[in-house]
Enzyme design. Structure first.
Site, short mmCIF file in Angstrom:
data_model
loop_
_atom_site.label_atom_id
_atom_site.label_comp_id
_atom_site.label_asym_id
_atom_site.label_seq_id
_atom_site.Cartn_x
_atom_site.Cartn_y
_atom_site.Cartn_z
N GLY A 47 -4.22 0.67 -0.48
CA GLY A 47 -5.25 -0.46 -0.37
C GLY A 47 -6.10 -1.05 0.58
O GLY A 47 -7.46 -1.35 0.75
N GLU A 103 -3.54 -2.87 7.41
CA GLU A 103 -3.13 -2.78 5.93
C GLU A 103 -3.81 -3.69 5.88
O GLU A 103 -4.77 -4.51 6.41
CB GLU A 103 -1.71 -3.12 6.17
CG GLU A 103 -1.43 -3.65 4.75
CD GLU A 103 -0.88 -2.80 4.26
OE1 GLU A 103 -1.95 -1.62 3.48
OE2 GLU A 103 -0.39 -2.51 3.48
N ASP A 104 -4.27 -3.63 4.58
CA ASP A 104 -4.88 -4.46 3.67
C ASP A 104 -4.40 -6.31 3.63
O ASP A 104 -5.23 -7.53 3.83
CB ASP A 104 -5.01 -4.65 2.13
CG ASP A 104 -3.73 -3.85 0.77
OD1 ASP A 104 -2.01 -4.42 1.76
OD2 ASP A 104 -4.36 -3.44 0.00
N ASP A 107 2.40 -9.86 2.87
CA ASP A 107 2.84 -10.31 1.73
C ASP A 107 4.12 -10.93 2.45
O ASP A 107 4.21 -12.02 2.72
CB ASP A 107 2.28 -9.76 0.60
CG ASP A 107 2.92 -11.15 -0.55
OD1 ASP A 107 1.81 -11.53 -0.66
OD2 ASP A 107 3.59 -10.06 -1.42
N LYS A 135 -0.69 -13.70 3.78
CA LYS A 135 -0.48 -14.95 3.40
C LYS A 135 1.19 -15.38 3.59
O LYS A 135 1.82 -15.52 2.78
CB LYS A 135 -0.15 -14.46 1.19
CG LYS A 135 -1.27 -14.48 0.71
CD LYS A 135 -0.49 -14.60 -0.85
CE LYS A 135 -0.75 -12.29 -1.10
NZ LYS A 135 -0.76 -12.86 -3.22
N PHE A 156 -2.99 -14.37 -6.58
CA PHE A 156 -2.91 -12.78 -6.16
C PHE A 156 -4.16 -12.64 -5.86
O PHE A 156 -5.04 -12.80 -7.10
CB PHE A 156 -2.47 -12.35 -7.75
CG PHE A 156 -2.18 -10.77 -7.47
CD1 PHE A 156 -1.00 -10.41 -6.51
CD2 PHE A 156 -3.21 -10.14 -7.31
CE1 PHE A 156 -1.15 -8.62 -6.88
CE2 PHE A 156 -2.77 -8.63 -7.66
CZ PHE A 156 -1.49 -8.38 -7.19
N VAL A 157 -4.85 -11.55 -5.45
CA VAL A 157 -5.76 -11.31 -4.66
C VAL A 157 -6.82 -10.12 -5.18
O VAL A 157 -5.61 -9.03 -4.43
CB VAL A 157 -6.15 -11.98 -3.60
CG1 VAL A 157 -6.79 -13.32 -3.67
CG2 VAL A 157 -5.66 -11.08 -2.77
N ASP A 163 -5.91 -3.72 -5.21
CA ASP A 163 -5.59 -3.26 -6.72
C ASP A 163 -4.77 -4.18 -7.64
O ASP A 163 -3.89 -5.15 -6.83
CB ASP A 163 -5.69 -1.68 -6.75
CG ASP A 163 -3.78 -2.19 -6.80
OD1 ASP A 163 -3.43 -2.45 -5.56
OD2 ASP A 163 -3.01 -1.30 -7.35
P1 XMP Z 1 4.85 -6.77 1.53
O1 XMP Z 1 5.71 -6.00 2.27
O2 XMP Z 1 3.82 -8.13 2.68
O3 XMP Z 1 3.61 -5.85 0.75
O4 XMP Z 1 5.31 -7.60 0.27
C1 XMP Z 1 2.68 -5.82 1.05
C2 XMP Z 1 2.07 -4.82 -0.37
O5 XMP Z 1 2.22 -5.69 -1.22
C3 XMP Z 1 0.60 -5.87 -2.29
N1 XMP Z 1 0.04 -7.32 -2.17
C4 XMP Z 1 -0.85 -7.39 -3.14
N2 XMP Z 1 -1.92 -6.83 -3.42
N3 XMP Z 1 -2.77 -8.39 -4.09
C5 XMP Z 1 -3.45 -7.57 -4.39
O6 XMP Z 1 -4.10 -6.30 -4.94
C6 XMP Z 1 -2.42 -9.58 -3.84
O7 XMP Z 1 -2.73 -10.63 -3.38
C7 XMP Z 1 -1.36 -8.60 -3.07
N4 XMP Z 1 -0.21 -9.18 -2.02
C8 XMP Z 1 0.76 -8.17 -1.91
C9 XMP Z 1 -0.61 -4.84 -1.12
O8 XMP Z 1 -0.21 -3.93 -1.98
C10 XMP Z 1 0.29 -4.79 0.05
O9 XMP Z 1 0.59 -3.96 1.01
MG MG Z 2 -1.25 -1.88 -0.04
#
Ligand code: XMP
Ligand code: MG
Length: 185
Positions: A47, A103-104, A107, A135, A156-157, A163
């Site tokens: 990501g 990191e992207d 979450d 988030k 969810f983005v 992705d």
């Molecule tokens: P954590 O461990 O913080 O994980 O729960 C973060 C990873 O979860 C994925 N993630 C998303 N991927 N849209 C995405 O495409 C989203 O809205 C989203 N929220 C979480 C992502 O891979 C991130 O590294």
């Molecule tokens: Mg990721």
């Protein structure tokens, strides 16, 4: 821009110009803190590739680029949030280095908390985290995010590296995925 959204995308949440401003603010923070430290910038695959590529081109000081790839298990309050490594840095790469994890999105926080702990355990001198998106409503564990591009609501983005089922990483904006796409199938 984005006159023709793919049908799975409900709306644009962060347009390109706002992404560029967020990257610029990450770059300003990193320049303030790392210009003399030759940091090891570690992108979390997959990501973070788009962010990393844009971010490092805004940094006008010596740095090194590496990647890691991890999968996190669990994320429940009880879970230790164990990581499985698909691509793991060796101790020699990390020894004595000031690491910035790129990191992207943050979450639940499980992945970043565990990644930071493991990189420190493997010998990094320091570890900071730079995320494009945060988030906070979804957080399950405490994790320090030293550099945050943008805070977003709990949706969810996809796009700009993010992705759904490996799709949409190539969108130049961050868009909200229609619920029907991930709630059915
Ligand atoms: P954590 O461990 O913080 O994980 O729960 C973060 C990873 O979860 C994925 N993630 C998303 N991927 N849209 C995405 O495409 C989203 O809205 C989203 N929220 C979480 C992502 O891979 C991130 O590294
Ligand atoms: Mg990721």
């Amino acid at each position: 821009m984005a006159t023709n959204l793919p049908p799975e995308i409900e709306r644009v949440l962060v347009p390109e110009a706002q992404l560029a401003a967020a990257v610029e603010s990450l770059a300003a923070g990193l320049t303030r803190d790392y210009a003399d430290r030759h940091p090891l910038m570690i992108g979390a695959l997959t990501g973070a590739v788009v962010l990393l590529a844009d971010l490092v081109r805004r940094l006008e000081f010596p740095l090194t680029v590496e990647f890691v790839k991890v999968r996190s298990y669990g994320g429940s309050a009880e879970s230790s949030g164990e990581l499985a490594w698909d691509l793991e840095p060796d101790a020699a790469t990390l020894a004595g280095r000031h690491v910035v994890i790129v990191e992207d999105i943050a979450d639940t926080g499980v992945t970043l908390r565990e990644l930071r702990a493991q990189l420190l355990a493997k010998g990094a001198a320091s570890v900071a985290v730079a995320v494009l998106l945060d988030k906070p409503e979804r957080r399950k564990v405490d994790v320090q995010l030293e550099y945050v591009g943008l805070t977003i609501p709990d949706e969810f983005v996809v796009g700009y590296g993010l992705d759904f089922d490996q799709r949409f990483r190539n969108l130049p904006y961050v868009g909200v995925l229609r619920r029907a796409v991930y709630e059915t199938s």
